[in-house]
Write an enzyme that holds these catalytic residues in place. Sequence first.
Site, PDB file in Angstrom:
ATOM      1  N   HIS A  70       0.829  -1.213   0.000  1.00 52.16           N
ATOM      2  CA  HIS A  70       0.000   0.000   0.000  1.00 52.16           C
ATOM      3  C   HIS A  70       0.858   1.255   0.000  1.00 52.16           C
ATOM      4  O   HIS A  70       1.907   1.299   0.643  1.00 52.16           O
ATOM      5  CB  HIS A  70      -0.973   0.010   1.182  1.00 52.16           C
ATOM      6  CG  HIS A  70      -0.315   0.066   2.537  1.00 52.16           C
ATOM      7  ND1 HIS A  70      -0.011   1.244   3.160  1.00 52.16           N
ATOM      8  CD2 HIS A  70       0.086  -0.923   3.391  1.00 52.16           C
ATOM      9  CE1 HIS A  70       0.535   0.992   4.351  1.00 52.16           C
ATOM     10  NE2 HIS A  70       0.612  -0.316   4.509  1.00 52.16           N
ATOM     11  N   ASP A  72      -0.689   4.267   0.714  1.00 50.38           N
ATOM     12  CA  ASP A  72      -1.263   5.251   1.643  1.00 50.38           C
ATOM     13  C   ASP A  72      -0.552   5.170   2.995  1.00 50.38           C
ATOM     14  O   ASP A  72      -0.003   4.133   3.366  1.00 50.38           O
ATOM     15  CB  ASP A  72      -2.785   5.073   1.800  1.00 50.38           C
ATOM     16  CG  ASP A  72      -3.179   3.698   2.321  1.00 50.38           C
ATOM     17  OD1 ASP A  72      -2.468   2.718   2.021  1.00 50.38           O
ATOM     18  OD2 ASP A  72      -4.201   3.598   3.032  1.00 50.38           O
ATOM     19  N   ASP A 103       6.456   1.908   6.986  1.00 50.50           N
ATOM     20  CA  ASP A 103       5.152   1.292   6.669  1.00 50.50           C
ATOM     21  C   ASP A 103       4.515   2.020   5.498  1.00 50.50           C
ATOM     22  O   ASP A 103       3.766   2.947   5.703  1.00 50.50           O
ATOM     23  CB  ASP A 103       4.270   1.330   7.917  1.00 50.50           C
ATOM     24  CG  ASP A 103       2.943   0.630   7.728  1.00 50.50           C
ATOM     25  OD1 ASP A 103       2.751  -0.016   6.697  1.00 50.50           O
ATOM     26  OD2 ASP A 103       2.083   0.756   8.610  1.00 50.50           O
ATOM     27  N   GLU A 136      -5.136   0.914   2.642  1.00 47.09           N
ATOM     28  CA  GLU A 136      -4.864  -0.127   3.630  1.00 47.09           C
ATOM     29  C   GLU A 136      -5.006   0.460   5.018  1.00 47.09           C
ATOM     30  O   GLU A 136      -5.485  -0.188   5.936  1.00 47.09           O
ATOM     31  CB  GLU A 136      -3.445  -0.685   3.434  1.00 47.09           C
ATOM     32  CG  GLU A 136      -3.238  -2.068   4.062  1.00 47.09           C
ATOM     33  CD  GLU A 136      -2.838  -2.017   5.525  1.00 47.09           C
ATOM     34  OE1 GLU A 136      -2.989  -3.032   6.215  1.00 47.09           O
ATOM     35  OE2 GLU A 136      -2.366  -0.971   5.999  1.00 47.09           O
ATOM     36  N   GLU A 137      -4.592   1.708   5.156  1.00 42.43           N
ATOM     37  CA  GLU A 137      -4.638   2.370   6.466  1.00 42.43           C
ATOM     38  C   GLU A 137      -6.029   2.939   6.753  1.00 42.43           C
ATOM     39  O   GLU A 137      -6.321   3.335   7.866  1.00 42.43           O
ATOM     40  CB  GLU A 137      -3.595   3.501   6.533  1.00 42.43           C
ATOM     41  CG  GLU A 137      -2.159   3.080   6.229  1.00 42.43           C
ATOM     42  CD  GLU A 137      -1.531   2.243   7.350  1.00 42.43           C
ATOM     43  OE1 GLU A 137      -2.249   1.831   8.261  1.00 42.43           O
ATOM     44  OE2 GLU A 137      -0.316   1.998   7.271  1.00 42.43           O
ATOM     45  N   GLU A 165       4.396  -5.851   4.253  1.00 40.29           N
ATOM     46  CA  GLU A 165       4.254  -5.088   5.503  1.00 40.29           C
ATOM     47  C   GLU A 165       5.466  -5.310   6.407  1.00 40.29           C
ATOM     48  O   GLU A 165       6.084  -6.381   6.361  1.00 40.29           O
ATOM     49  CB  GLU A 165       3.011  -5.570   6.267  1.00 40.29           C
ATOM     50  CG  GLU A 165       1.695  -5.189   5.649  1.00 40.29           C
ATOM     51  CD  GLU A 165       1.330  -3.726   5.856  1.00 40.29           C
ATOM     52  OE1 GLU A 165       2.003  -3.033   6.655  1.00 40.29           O
ATOM     53  OE2 GLU A 165       0.394  -3.274   5.201  1.00 40.29           O
ATOM     54  N   HIS A 354       3.808   4.372  12.036  1.00 38.60           N
ATOM     55  CA  HIS A 354       2.713   5.227  12.545  1.00 38.60           C
ATOM     56  C   HIS A 354       3.185   6.236  13.600  1.00 38.60           C
ATOM     57  O   HIS A 354       2.389   7.010  14.112  1.00 38.60           O
ATOM     58  CB  HIS A 354       1.550   4.391  13.125  1.00 38.60           C
ATOM     59  CG  HIS A 354       0.884   3.498  12.113  1.00 38.60           C
ATOM     60  ND1 HIS A 354      -0.383   2.991  12.291  1.00 38.60           N
ATOM     61  CD2 HIS A 354       1.300   3.020  10.926  1.00 38.60           C
ATOM     62  CE1 HIS A 354      -0.712   2.232  11.251  1.00 38.60           C
ATOM     63  NE2 HIS A 354       0.309   2.244  10.407  1.00 38.60           N
TER      64      HIS A 354
HETATM   65 ZN   LIG Z   1       1.185  -1.045   6.401  1.00 36.00          ZN
END
Ligand SMILES: [Zn+2]
Length: 381
Positions: A70, A72, A103, A136-137, A165, A354
């Site tokens: 992903h 995003d 990520d 995905e997020e 991931e 994150h």
């Molecule tokens: Zn991720």
Amino acid sequence: MNEIELTKSLINYKSITPENDGVLEFLENELTAIGFNCKRYKFTDKNTPDVDNLYAKFGNEEPNFCFGGHTDVVPIGDESAWSFDPFKGSENKGKIYGRGSSDMKSAIAAFICAAREFINSNKFKGSISMLITNDEEGPAINGTKKVLDKIYSEGEKIASCLVGEPTSPKNLGEMIKIGRRGSLMATINITGKQGHVAYPQWNLNPIEPLNKIIHELNSLKLDEGSEEFPPSNIEFVNISSSEGATNVVPNNASAQLNIRFNTDHTSEDLQKLIGEIVEKFTKNSDYKSQVDFYCTAEPFLTQRGKFTSIIKKSVDEITGLDSDLSTTGGTSDARFFKDYCEVVEFGLVGKSAHQIDENVEIEDISKLKNIYKNILKNYFN
Ligand SMILES: [Zn+2]
């Protein structure tokens, strides 16, 4: 561009979920230059944002090895707390800083460079594809799942998938994920009859049965766990009742719980079980009950076999470590791939994902590229 430059370029796009900010166009150009055939899929659904996705494929023969990822990223939080511009990909002391660095933009960069080097120096029978979502997020409604449904309806087939991931707790190559537990949320709501606490004969206190239900659910032993999975667990996350003064019996009381469950259960069985327990403490009474469920993922396990061995061997050959095949952690888009093909997850160290000052070790990006290239080599051999 090498994998480091590519990582920085990807971080430059402010692709905060669900905004794509041009990052998929950029990827499309990079992949087209290598010889990938690119298709874009935009999906809409009520109550969720529209999302752009990319499916790119090199070659047309089987087997088709797919990389899932992903573009995003999660929001940056308090920008002033960052030591570096979150969308610049700044280098400092052997690391690259930026939102999405861990990520998982660097894994996408690593895979693209691995595929390019592999394609340029090997003849192989099969195809290499990349399914990249920008959802995905977020709610994950208009992302990977819909792309898979769509490409399969167009006759596409994926033999094996690697989701990139971050999977390593501390050092790159320590852990490969071969399965994940499922996740089920439930809200139990009990309605009684509001009234004065001094006159219990005229009220019906919903906290009484709710308390018994919580106690019973907390006393359950869902399973013992297995060789591949830890035991399933129920966690209550919220208890509340309708507002009132301290001398008022509330009309409603509710509790919310989350179950992380292994492959001994399905979300359907668990819903039935919870329903029966709620029923047990509210039937033959004037209490009314309602339970709402929300399942975000069913559990899955890719059995240890040829595919998991290829991945483990390819990782260990580069790192010199003895990687662990694990099912720990939260959910990822592997939960969607598992309905179509065998799937494992392997990527970078996820420690700073994150967080403010999210970062990645530069050395790890190149190591990851070498691992991905080794996986392609061993897979197509
Ligand atoms: Zn991720």
